[in-house]
Design an enzyme around this catalytic site. Structure first.
Site, PDB file in Angstrom:
ATOM      1  N   TYR A 168       0.805  -1.226   0.000  1.00  0.00           N
ATOM      2  CA  TYR A 168       0.000   0.000   0.000  1.00  0.00           C
ATOM      3  C   TYR A 168       0.837   1.274   0.000  1.00  0.00           C
ATOM      4  O   TYR A 168       0.297   2.364  -0.202  1.00  0.00           O
ATOM      5  CB  TYR A 168      -0.951   0.010   1.193  1.00  0.00           C
ATOM      6  N   LYS A 222       4.800 -14.432   2.563  1.00  0.00           N
ATOM      7  CA  LYS A 222       5.071 -15.280   1.390  1.00  0.00           C
ATOM      8  C   LYS A 222       6.572 -15.266   1.130  1.00  0.00           C
ATOM      9  O   LYS A 222       7.054 -14.990   0.026  1.00  0.00           O
ATOM     10  CB  LYS A 222       4.293 -14.785   0.171  1.00  0.00           C
ATOM     11  N   ASP A 254      -1.531 -17.982   2.199  1.00  0.00           N
ATOM     12  CA  ASP A 254      -2.630 -18.835   1.753  1.00  0.00           C
ATOM     13  C   ASP A 254      -3.012 -19.842   2.835  1.00  0.00           C
ATOM     14  O   ASP A 254      -4.198 -20.080   3.091  1.00  0.00           O
ATOM     15  CB  ASP A 254      -2.281 -19.541   0.442  1.00  0.00           C
ATOM     16  N   ASP A 278      -4.807  -6.669   5.426  1.00  0.00           N
ATOM     17  CA  ASP A 278      -6.102  -6.143   5.000  1.00  0.00           C
ATOM     18  C   ASP A 278      -7.028  -7.281   4.586  1.00  0.00           C
ATOM     19  O   ASP A 278      -8.210  -7.327   4.957  1.00  0.00           O
ATOM     20  CB  ASP A 278      -5.885  -5.171   3.836  1.00  0.00           C
ATOM     21  N   ASP A 282     -10.485  -8.992   7.004  1.00  0.00           N
ATOM     22  CA  ASP A 282     -11.852  -9.147   6.513  1.00  0.00           C
ATOM     23  C   ASP A 282     -12.297 -10.596   6.591  1.00  0.00           C
ATOM     24  O   ASP A 282     -13.461 -10.893   6.906  1.00  0.00           O
ATOM     25  CB  ASP A 282     -11.962  -8.637   5.077  1.00  0.00           C
TER      26      ASP A 282
END
Length: 384
Positions: A168, A222, A254, A278, A282
């Site tokens: 971001y 990752k 993942d 982020d 959620d």
């Protein structure tokens, strides 16, 4: 406006505490906190009204005055003036207030020429205030229906996102042509070091993972694919060596998405990069009743700000349909950050008891039965 404790609210509790209450028999220490309030867009004004009302009642009798100062910001302001915040707002936040309570911002029709949303405040406030730790508690409360089989007590972890770097940081800085674009993911040793220390210090204040009571930081990355994440892992391992009382474990992003649904009892504090955090926050929200149940704080060495994790929902704005719990719990986080822990605890207990006894019920749509004001009244009725 200024809000003062209710003289009828009774004296502050005796005994020393993090909230600043004096020892038994000592004089009460009166404190004033100046809080900037950004109502935001869409449902934001309704949620801020709810949270401000609850905050004001919660500090009654605690020797605290809240001085709430309104600042405009968001997509509505951008559409009028071309600015996300009013002139000088960041300086006022840095120098003249103790914290910021922010409502959701954004309107789908307000866009920059490149097609991205305009008037958002995340990049402006996070970098402008250097709030490097985005803190998102994910907790399943009694009385909340979810799509999973988990029960209250099974899900109680906190996601800590590095808040000023990562993918971001490319906000507004991507380069490209009509045929291809690129955004960069940036990670620095200094940035990871400070947010990792924050995560380990936070773990020390908690009771550990629900499954085994172990104080644990789970790094999500990752690093098997991207060099930036490999650096994130390297620095986190170095920091972890200074916290032998907190376990460090790892998940690839993942696998974390899978395990946060399947085995959430394992998790205590989850540390990760901004974009990954982020997404996972959620996902976590979906397991505890939706985005309307999850608060957040953006915390740094200076002024910090607190906000719900959801958007501005302009389609239901002004209709008394929005769930204010995320905003109310964000206000509790703000008070706790200001060392008003007892008032923060009153808010959390009120929310939990109102949900547990059915005074507050969240419909499958995510809207509360009876509306925003009904939730506010129920929480006020349950304040103790």
């Amino acid at each position: 406006m200024s809000t003062s404790p209710d003289p009828a609210g009774g004296p502050p509790a005796a005994g020393g505490s993090a909230a600043g209450y004096p020892a038994a028999g000592g004089p009460a220490e009166h404190r004033t906190f100046r809080v900037a309030v950004i109502e935001g867009d869409g449902i934001g004004p309704e949620l801020i009204e709810s949270a401000a009302t609850v905050m004001t009642r919660a500090v009654c009798g605690a020797g605290i005055t809240l001085d709430l100062v309104t600042e405009r910001g968001g997509a509505g302001l951008y559409a009028e003036t071309g600015d996300n915040l009013e002139p000088g707002a960041l300086d006022r936040f840095r120098n003249n207030v103790d914290a910021v309570l922010k409502g959701p911002v954004g309107l789908p029709q307000v866009r920059r020429p490149d097609g991205t949303e305009a008037g958002l405040l995340g990049g402006v406030l996070r970098t402008g205030l250097d709030t490097y730790a985005n803190v998102r508690p994910v907790r399943l409360l009694p009385g909340v229906r979810t799509p999973t089989i988990h029960r209250p007590g099974d899900i109680d972890y906190v996601i800590v996102r590095e808040n000023t770097e990562g993918l971001y940081l490319s906000r507004g800085l991507g380069v490209g042509t009509r045929d291809a674009c690129v955004d960069q993911l940036f990670v620095s040793r200094a940035g990871v070091d400070r947010v990792a220390r924050f995560a380990f210090e936070l773990a020390r204040t908690r009771d550990g993972a629900p499954a085994d009571g172990t104080r644990r930081v789970t790094l999500v990355d990752k690093s098997n694919v991207l060099r930036s994440f490999a650096l994130f892992r390297e620095v986190t391992i170095e920091v972890a060596a200074e916290y032998p009382d907190v376990e460090l474990d790892f998940r690839y992003s993942d696998a974390a998405a899978h395990d946060l649904v399947m085995t959430p009892r394992h998790f205590d504090v989850v540390l990760t990069e901004n974009f990954v955090g982020d997404l996972l926050s959620d996902l976590g929200a979906a397991t505890v009743g939706g985005l309307g149940m999850c608060p957040s704080g953006n915390i740094g060495a200076g002024t910090s700000y607190f906000e719900p994790v959801h958007g501005s929902a302009p389609g239901i704005a002004g209709r008394d349909l929005a769930n204010p719990i995320s905003q109310i719990l964000s206000a509790a986080m703000l008070l706790e950050h200001l060392d008003a822990a007892e008032a923060a605890g009153r808010i959390r207990r009120a929310v939990e008891s109102a949900l547990a006894d059915g005074a507050v019920q969240i419909e499958p749509t995510g809207c509360p039965r009876g509306g925003t004001r009904a939730v506010t009244r129920a929480v006020l009725d349950h304040l103790s």
